[in-house]
Design an enzyme around this catalytic site. Sequence first.
Site, short mmCIF file in Angstrom:
data_model
loop_
_atom_site.label_atom_id
_atom_site.label_comp_id
_atom_site.label_asym_id
_atom_site.label_seq_id
_atom_site.Cartn_x
_atom_site.Cartn_y
_atom_site.Cartn_z
N GLY A 1 -7.03 -2.69 -0.37
CA GLY A 1 -5.98 -2.45 -1.34
C GLY A 1 -5.63 -3.76 -2.03
CG ASP A 2 -2.69 -3.76 -5.07
OD1 ASP A 2 -2.31 -3.44 -3.92
OD2 ASP A 2 -2.06 -3.46 -6.09
CG ASN A 3 0.12 -6.21 -2.67
OD1 ASN A 3 0.39 -7.24 -3.27
ND2 ASN A 3 0.54 -5.03 -3.08
#
Length: 171
Positions: A106-108
């Site tokens: 995921g992005d984070n």
Amino acid sequence: TAPKLAWVKKHEPEIFDQVAKVLLPKDYLRLWLCGEYVTDPSDASGTAWLNVATRTWSDELLSACEMNREQMPQICEGSEVSGMLRKELVQEWGMDSSVVVAGGGGDNAASAVGMGVIDKGSAFISLGTSGVIFAANERYLPNPDSAVHAFCHALPQRWHQMGVILSATDA
């Protein structure tokens, strides 16, 4: 993702009945790149169908949405190989046939890996359209009484806690 599919089931049941697989955006790109239905635990944590402690799909949570494991992609750790670039793309792009498509994250969680935020005691704050506080952990540490989520990290046997506000610097 679960509430979105529940909405589709309620308001557009004819479309819900056609759901064969549920893929997050990066996982749809992976399907196009290598022909594999795969996701990673960090992104899957946000679907509300993952048992975050065991990093596996939860039959109980899936059945609450009238979904099942066959509709879910395989789970692959972010640092593992999820597939190889399709032969057609290798030929079209003139690339080596051994191009690996990793599990990803995921992005984070992926940002955290890039910054080295992987061990207990390391954290970051991100301020942009959304605001994020992200703290790495070496074990699953849920705190349901808080506004902080416990998710899988993008690396095996790592988790993180994260708080997010969807309007940070815009506000």
